[in-house]
Scaffold this motif. Structure first.
Motif: not given
Length: 346
Positions: A312-327, A292-293, A303-309
């Protein structure tokens, strides 16, 4: 050879929510961040097999415009629109009866739209071998994938005499196993992942559907006079929803006496979940994968971060997470709990 490729593109990919939704499911999305959607990658993969005018797509009525937009090389009258989803046996039957009316000696490959194959040259060679086999004999060939791990999320094909790259009779199909069983399959060496890719002559599959799924075959026989005429769409809308809702595996593959497998290591994945997607993305030194962006990670691991836009995506302090956004949708979920995403998004 009179080769035709049928791409099944009717699923909604609910385990990849929020990226994949009923409005725009995963097969129409660039989930890997490579500039091509999964259905476009599928069409690219089969380009060496036959010309674009021998490609067919079976999809839902609501997705026809997406297919036309993403695969403009396919003739519009070869985009077949199911009035409603009835699983893969009716889908394949509709395509088979229609192809037979155009090409009575057709040799057909059927494939899902939403899988990934990294070894594309080996894949094209495997499909060519299968097509040559079904052109010359009364047989159904399924493509088996040499397992790379003891996977519990796939069905398996057992071929007692299997040799990689050769066509052999299938002994039996196996449902998704538990971990201990999957480990035993790996150790045995004669069990392969079921990729859901099939090769057959049109007359073979119609005969087998007539024998083992007579209700569906009877519906198709009633529909046949309307095929390739202006009556096809209204007759399809009337008849198709009456088909038994059943997969081709249950309807034919587990019953037919003419099933063969060709097994290869093709670096295949069904991309059915965030976890399976993660295995095909390049990770950083902390095990994080990003599509993504402008994604900024701080003190994050695995972690897996997937942004389709372009956000700006900021992620702090995660272990073993999915962070995904769409619209207008955002998912933050432990990877270990991804099997519940369908429930979370319902």
């Amino acid at each position: 050879m009179n080769t035709h490729v049928v791409i099944m593109a009717g699923g909604i990919g609910s385990r990849l929510w929020p990226l994949s939704t009923p409005e725009v499911p995963k097969q129409f999305i660039d989930v890997l961040g490579v500039g091509r959607s999964l259905i476009q990658l599928t069409a690219d993969r089969f380009a060496p097999v036959c010309a674009p005018d021998h490609f067919w797509v079976v999809t839902g009525e609501r997705y026809a415009a997406l297919v036309r937009e993403q695969l403009p090389q396919i003739p519009e009258d070869q985009i077949l629109c199911e009035p409603e989803g009835r699983n893969t046996a009716p889908c394949i039957a509709y395509a088979s009866w229609k192809i037979r009316k155009k090409d009575p000696e057709a040799n057909i490959v059927v494939t899902p739209a939403d899988a990934l194959v990294l070894k594309t040259a080996e894949f094209a060679d495997t499909i060519s071998k299968a097509l040559s086999f079904t052109q010359e004999r009364d047989a159904i060939v399924t493509v088996g994938i040499t397992p790379s791990r003891p996977e519990t999320g796939y069905g398996y094909i057992h071929a007692a005499e299997a040799l990689q790259g050769q066509l052999v009779k299938v002994s039996e199909f196996k449902e998704k196993p538990d971990l201990d069983t999957a480990i035993s399959y790996m150790e045995d060496g004669h069990y392969f992942w079921n990729a859901g890719i099939f090769v057959w002559n049109v007359n073979t599959i119609i005969r087998e559907l007539s024998a083992y799924a007579p209700q569906i075959a009877a519906v198709m026989d009633e529909l046949e006079p309307a095929l390739l005429t202006e009556k096809e769409t209204p007759e399809l809308r009337r008849l198709f929803p009456t088909c038994e809702k059943i997969s081709i595996d249950y309807a034919v593959m587990e019953k037919s006496r003419y099933i063969y497998v060709i097994a290869e290591d093709l670096a295949w994945s069904d991309l059915g979940s965030w976890g399976s997607l993660q295995t095909h993305l390049k990770a950083d030194e902390e095990g994080n994968t990003v599509v993504g962006g402008d994604v900024r990670l701080f003190d994050c691991q695995n972690c897996l971060v997937h942004t389709a836009s372009e956000k700006t995506v900021v992620v702090e302090g995660l272990d073993g997470y999915i962070v995904a956004e769409s619209k207008d949708r955002l998912l933050v979920c432990r990877l270990s709990e991804e099997q519940h995403i369908k429930e979370f998004s319902a």
